[in-house]
Write an enzyme that holds these catalytic residues in place. Sequence first.
Site, PDB file in Angstrom:
ATOM      1  N   ASP A  12       0.869  -1.185   0.000  1.00  0.00           N
ATOM      2  CA  ASP A  12       0.000   0.000   0.000  1.00  0.00           C
ATOM      3  C   ASP A  12       0.899   1.226   0.000  1.00  0.00           C
ATOM      4  OD1 ASP A  12      -1.588   2.164   0.695  1.00  0.00           O
ATOM      5  OD2 ASP A  12      -2.601   1.132   2.342  1.00  0.00           O
ATOM      6  N   ILE A  13       0.850   2.004  -1.058  1.00  0.00           N
ATOM      7  CA  ILE A  13       1.765   3.144  -1.227  1.00  0.00           C
ATOM      8  C   ILE A  13       1.646   4.152  -0.085  1.00  0.00           C
ATOM      9  CG2 ILE A  13       0.226   4.622  -2.639  1.00  0.00           C
ATOM     10  CD1 ILE A  13       2.686   5.143  -4.476  1.00  0.00           C
ATOM     11  N   ASN A  26      -7.231  12.075 -11.284  1.00  0.00           N
ATOM     12  CA  ASN A  26      -8.017  12.302 -12.501  1.00  0.00           C
ATOM     13  C   ASN A  26      -7.921  13.776 -12.882  1.00  0.00           C
ATOM     14  OD1 ASN A  26     -10.254  13.752 -11.071  1.00  0.00           O
ATOM     15  ND2 ASN A  26     -10.503  11.727 -10.132  1.00  0.00           N
ATOM     16  N   GLY A  34      -9.703   3.762  -5.875  1.00  0.00           N
ATOM     17  CA  GLY A  34      -8.357   3.234  -6.068  1.00  0.00           C
ATOM     18  C   GLY A  34      -7.327   3.926  -5.197  1.00  0.00           C
ATOM     19  N   VAL A  35      -6.158   4.107  -5.757  1.00  0.00           N
ATOM     20  CA  VAL A  35      -5.052   4.673  -4.988  1.00  0.00           C
ATOM     21  C   VAL A  35      -5.344   6.136  -4.626  1.00  0.00           C
ATOM     22  CG1 VAL A  35      -3.647   5.352  -7.004  1.00  0.00           C
ATOM     23  CG2 VAL A  35      -2.536   4.783  -4.839  1.00  0.00           C
ATOM     24  N   ASP A  36      -6.056   6.835  -5.478  1.00  0.00           N
ATOM     25  CA  ASP A  36      -6.440   8.228  -5.216  1.00  0.00           C
ATOM     26  C   ASP A  36      -7.256   8.312  -3.915  1.00  0.00           C
ATOM     27  OD1 ASP A  36      -6.660  10.939  -5.726  1.00  0.00           O
ATOM     28  OD2 ASP A  36      -8.118  10.734  -7.342  1.00  0.00           O
ATOM     29  N   THR A 124      -3.504   1.579 -14.473  1.00  0.00           N
ATOM     30  CA  THR A 124      -3.763   0.137 -14.640  1.00  0.00           C
ATOM     31  C   THR A 124      -4.930  -0.372 -13.801  1.00  0.00           C
ATOM     32  OG1 THR A 124      -2.256  -0.630 -12.898  1.00  0.00           O
ATOM     33  CG2 THR A 124      -1.306  -0.262 -15.094  1.00  0.00           C
ATOM     34  N   TYR A 127      -8.714   2.913 -14.848  1.00  0.00           N
ATOM     35  CA  TYR A 127      -8.498   3.449 -16.194  1.00  0.00           C
ATOM     36  C   TYR A 127      -8.185   2.381 -17.244  1.00  0.00           C
ATOM     37  CZ  TYR A 127      -8.831   8.400 -14.847  1.00  0.00           C
ATOM     38  OH  TYR A 127      -9.273   9.628 -14.433  1.00  0.00           O
TER      39      TYR A 127
HETATM   40  P1  ADP Z   1      -6.227   4.624 -12.457  1.00  0.00           P
HETATM   41  O1  ADP Z   1      -7.539   5.355 -12.481  1.00  0.00           O
HETATM   42  O2  ADP Z   1      -5.051   5.490 -12.868  1.00  0.00           O
HETATM   43  O3  ADP Z   1      -6.285   3.315 -13.147  1.00  0.00           O
HETATM   44  P2  ADP Z   1      -6.380   3.241  -9.877  1.00  0.00           P
HETATM   45  O4  ADP Z   1      -6.199   3.816  -8.525  1.00  0.00           O
HETATM   46  O5  ADP Z   1      -7.701   2.653 -10.199  1.00  0.00           O
HETATM   47  O6  ADP Z   1      -5.967   4.411 -10.892  1.00  0.00           O
HETATM   48  O7  ADP Z   1      -5.288   2.142 -10.139  1.00  0.00           O
HETATM   49  C1  ADP Z   1      -3.920   2.405 -10.331  1.00  0.00           C
HETATM   50  C2  ADP Z   1      -3.140   1.307  -9.649  1.00  0.00           C
HETATM   51  O8  ADP Z   1      -3.070   1.583  -8.265  1.00  0.00           O
HETATM   52  C3  ADP Z   1      -3.777  -0.074  -9.797  1.00  0.00           C
HETATM   53  O9  ADP Z   1      -2.750  -0.991 -10.143  1.00  0.00           O
HETATM   54  C4  ADP Z   1      -4.312  -0.361  -8.390  1.00  0.00           C
HETATM   55  O10 ADP Z   1      -4.270  -1.749  -8.091  1.00  0.00           O
HETATM   56  C5  ADP Z   1      -3.293   0.390  -7.551  1.00  0.00           C
HETATM   57  N1  ADP Z   1      -3.689   0.729  -6.168  1.00  0.00           N
HETATM   58  C6  ADP Z   1      -4.909   0.814  -5.602  1.00  0.00           C
HETATM   59  N2  ADP Z   1      -4.803   1.147  -4.296  1.00  0.00           N
HETATM   60  C7  ADP Z   1      -3.481   1.263  -4.021  1.00  0.00           C
HETATM   61  C8  ADP Z   1      -2.693   1.568  -2.869  1.00  0.00           C
HETATM   62  N3  ADP Z   1      -3.269   1.828  -1.689  1.00  0.00           N
HETATM   63  N4  ADP Z   1      -1.339   1.586  -2.977  1.00  0.00           N
HETATM   64  C9  ADP Z   1      -0.743   1.333  -4.157  1.00  0.00           C
HETATM   65  N5  ADP Z   1      -1.407   1.052  -5.279  1.00  0.00           N
HETATM   66  C10 ADP Z   1      -2.751   1.013  -5.226  1.00  0.00           C
END
Ligand code: ADP
Length: 186
Positions: A12-13, A26, A34-36, A124, A127
């Site tokens: 988890d980043i 976005n 997601g990560v956002d 990935t 999107y």
């Molecule tokens: P996008 O809209 O750019 O595709 P996402 O957040 O849906 O953004 O996904 C981008 C990547 O981040 C995906 O590979 C997803 O599995 C990953 N991701 C989601 N949550 C986390 C997190 N807490 N830490 C790191 N990576 C994450």
Amino acid sequence: MMKTKVEIIRGDITRIPVDAMVNAANSRLAGGGGVDGAIHRAGGPAIMEELNVIRQKQGGCPTGEAVVTGAGKLPARKVIHAVGPVWTGGNQNERELLALAYRNSLLRAVETGARIISFPNISTGIYGFPKKEAAKIALKTIFDFINEHPDAFDKILLVCFDEENENIYHEEMKKYPVNAKFSNNP
Ligand code: ADP
């Protein structure tokens, strides 16, 4: 001799301490899933407050570009909100725009003086960018950049949330043997 270490990490980043953490944002800078979503939840409301100011000034952030805010409660000094492309089949410049999102994030990171930065696998998730192709573009853009700017960073962390991305990144990293040798001899 490559000074910048490029590491693949599964996790988890939001939990990994760095100078600058890249977010997959976005173009409205509106926050999302997601990560956002994870970054805004862990960082608290201060990040969105700064994004609101940026949004009032410049609208949003075009695809391929990136804006910088503080990091609130995250273990970082800055968050770099990069806007990757939505995959719509590959005929809308998605590859170039993904490379630009990585490159502009690296440029913003240099400007903030960050030495250690982390990236999620931009585009990935929601999107829908094909993971293997996205990993190839990410690694090529990052290694091109550190060859051009060998003193810019100490460490670049490629944070994979899912096992599929982690495996793809390890496979693609084999194409960069200089880095592999460096990583084995820290
Ligand atoms: P996008 O809209 O750019 O595709 P996402 O957040 O849906 O953004 O996904 C981008 C990547 O981040 C995906 O590979 C997803 O599995 C990953 N991701 C989601 N949550 C986390 C997190 N807490 N830490 C790191 N990576 C994450």
